[in-house]
Design a protein around this motif. Structure first.
Motif, PDB file in Angstrom:
ATOM      1  N   ARG A   1     -12.051  25.198   0.102  1.00 18.88           N
ATOM      2  CA  ARG A   1     -12.021  26.089  -1.061  1.00 18.88           C
ATOM      3  C   ARG A   1     -12.946  27.296  -0.897  1.00 18.88           C
ATOM      4  O   ARG A   1     -12.829  28.275  -1.605  1.00 18.88           O
TER       5      ARG A   1
ATOM      6  N   SER B   1      -1.898  32.616  -3.336  1.00 21.97           N
ATOM      7  CA  SER B   1      -0.908  31.554  -3.458  1.00 21.97           C
ATOM      8  C   SER B   1      -1.599  30.197  -3.427  1.00 21.97           C
ATOM      9  O   SER B   1      -2.447  29.939  -2.577  1.00 21.97           O
ATOM     10  N   ASN B   2      -1.267  29.334  -4.371  1.00 19.07           N
ATOM     11  CA  ASN B   2      -1.797  27.976  -4.502  1.00 19.07           C
ATOM     12  C   ASN B   2      -3.261  27.901  -4.910  1.00 19.07           C
ATOM     13  O   ASN B   2      -3.860  26.836  -4.838  1.00 19.07           O
ATOM     14  N   GLY B   3      -3.884  29.008  -5.341  1.00 20.08           N
ATOM     15  CA  GLY B   3      -5.272  28.927  -5.756  1.00 20.08           C
ATOM     16  C   GLY B   3      -5.779  30.170  -6.465  1.00 20.08           C
ATOM     17  O   GLY B   3      -5.335  31.275  -6.197  1.00 20.08           O
ATOM     18  N   THR B   4      -6.709  29.948  -7.384  1.00 25.40           N
ATOM     19  CA  THR B   4      -7.419  31.029  -8.057  1.00 25.40           C
ATOM     20  C   THR B   4      -8.899  30.663  -8.091  1.00 25.40           C
ATOM     21  O   THR B   4      -9.253  29.490  -8.166  1.00 25.40           O
TER      22      THR B   4
ATOM     23  N   SER C   1      -3.763  23.273   2.686  1.00 24.56           N
ATOM     24  CA  SER C   1      -5.157  23.579   2.377  1.00 24.56           C
ATOM     25  C   SER C   1      -5.757  24.567   3.376  1.00 24.56           C
ATOM     26  O   SER C   1      -6.674  25.313   3.046  1.00 24.56           O
TER      27      SER C   1
ATOM     28  N   VAL D   1      -6.877  24.910  -7.698  1.00 23.76           N
ATOM     29  CA  VAL D   1      -5.969  24.792  -6.564  1.00 23.76           C
ATOM     30  C   VAL D   1      -4.750  24.017  -7.034  1.00 23.76           C
ATOM     31  O   VAL D   1      -4.868  23.044  -7.796  1.00 23.76           O
ATOM     32  N   ASN D   2      -3.579  24.427  -6.585  1.00 23.07           N
ATOM     33  CA  ASN D   2      -2.327  23.763  -6.937  1.00 23.07           C
ATOM     34  C   ASN D   2      -2.445  22.261  -6.683  1.00 23.07           C
ATOM     35  O   ASN D   2      -3.005  21.831  -5.675  1.00 23.07           O
ATOM     36  N   GLU D   3      -1.901  21.450  -7.593  1.00 24.82           N
ATOM     37  CA  GLU D   3      -1.982  19.990  -7.483  1.00 24.82           C
ATOM     38  C   GLU D   3      -1.371  19.452  -6.194  1.00 24.82           C
ATOM     39  O   GLU D   3      -1.768  18.391  -5.714  1.00 24.82           O
ATOM     40  N   SER D   4      -0.420  20.169  -5.624  1.00 28.06           N
ATOM     41  CA  SER D   4       0.228  19.702  -4.391  1.00 28.06           C
ATOM     42  C   SER D   4      -0.650  19.923  -3.147  1.00 28.06           C
ATOM     43  O   SER D   4      -0.327  19.437  -2.076  1.00 28.06           O
TER      44      SER D   4
END
Length: 165
Positions: free
Chosen positions: A78, A38-41, A147, A67-70
């Motif tokens: 990361r 969720s929110n990242g690949t 994060s 990573v999601n912009e939010s």
């Protein structure tokens, strides 16, 4: 997409019976693939070394490229690295030489967790893998920033596995 599925089916139907998913003591595997959460690949790599007939230890590292912009994530947020222990069950439950299923435990920079993976080898040196992972105990549990949730949640890894003989 149909071409991709057909290609995978053809590869699976032309496997070599001599492929070994896990050889036991001194077995070495290197995996590289995609990490999805969720929110990242991102990209992940892992290395496993066989200690016994059904036990291996290893290490894994993951870095989230997208990573999601939010979510405002630093380089450190990361990245994650883990030591791992796996129990290889493919030969125990009779799946054949080219298939291995391996549950295990991880001790990482962000948490203590569990993984469950599967490998399928097309030949002695090349195969595919998938892993599911989730934390059992997070080092920080209260008021996590978005994060800080990276690498502290359910994740899926998928990619290629190479056998070092």
């Amino acid at each position: 997409m149909k071409f991709y599925i057909l290609s995978v089916c053809l590869l699976l139907s032309t496997t070599y019976l001599s492929a070994q998913a896990y050889d036991g003591r001194d077995d070495q595997k290197f995996q590289v693939g995609a990490n999805l959460q969720s929110n990242g690949t991102g990209i992940m790599t892992s290395y496993d070394y066989g200690l016994g007939e059904n036990i291996s230890i290893g290490a894994t590292a993951t870095y989230l490229l997208g990573v999601n912009e939010s979510v405002s994530a630093s380089t450190w947020e990361r990245f994650d690295a883990k030591a791992r222990f796996s129990a290889h069950l493919g030969n125990i439950i009779g799946l054949g030489d080219q298939v291995d299923i391996y549950p295990g435990l991880d001790l990482g920079l962000k948490n203590f967790g569990f993984h469950m993976g599967a490998r399928f080898f097309f030949s002695d040196g090349l195969g595919v893998f998938t892993e599911l992972g989730f934390p059992i105990a997070k080092y920080k549990t209260e008021n996590l920033e978005p994060s800080e949730k990276l690498h502290n949640q359910f994740m899926v890894n998928i990619g290629a596995v190479f056998n070092f003989l």
